[in-house]
Design a protein around this motif. Structure first.
Motif: not given
Length: 160
Positions: A135-160
């Protein structure tokens, strides 16, 4: 003017005075711009493919009311949308991102002063990079790490 109208007018004036005089200092992270009118202006969310080597980012974002569709973003491109939050702070958007055999699913907008501060009270910029989502921290001008990639991939119909 009737008594009821004068009372309503008086209460409206008091509410405006209370809102305009209660704004904390914007120099404190997560504390500025809390007057209620700021929250309900137009917000912009950006989902950016910032990955290397021509990786295609699969993206599916939605809220409780709106499915923004499925998008395949080439490196260096973005999908964005704008909206006005609901009055009672119940607006929530989330996204599912995937590439290769990894994925991340997370909220991209919710009622939170720390998020609002990072987004500079109008633009939340989420960038998928090779090692995770930022996530871009606009006032402090840096990209803040928020989420790591998880292994695997969900079905497009069940993404959320």
């Amino acid at each position: 003017m009737s008594c009821v109208c004068r009372t309503m007018f008086f209460l409206l004036v008091l509410a405006i005075i209370a809102i305009s005089s209660s704004t904390p200092s914007p120099s404190e992270p997560g504390k500025g711009h809390t007057d209620s009118f700021e929250m309900y202006k137009t917000w912009h969310i950006h989902a950016v493919n910032g990955m290397s080597h021509e990786k295609i980012l699969f993206l599916h974002c939605k809220s409780g009311d709106n499915d923004l569709g499925i998008h395949n973003l080439t490196a260096g491109t973005e999908f964005n949308w704008k909206f006005k939050p609901q009055i009672l702070g119940k607006t929530l958007f989330w996204c599912y991102m995937a590439w290769g055999n990894v994925h991340a699913s997370f909220k991209v907008f919710w009622d939170d002063n720390d998020l609002f501060y990072r987004c500079n009270w109008k633009n939340c910029i989420w960038t998928a990079k090779d090692d995770g989502v930022y996530l871009k921290n606009i006032p402090e001008n840096y990209d803040e790490f928020r989420h790591k990639w998880e292994p695997g991939r969900l079905d497009a119909n069940s993404t959320m």
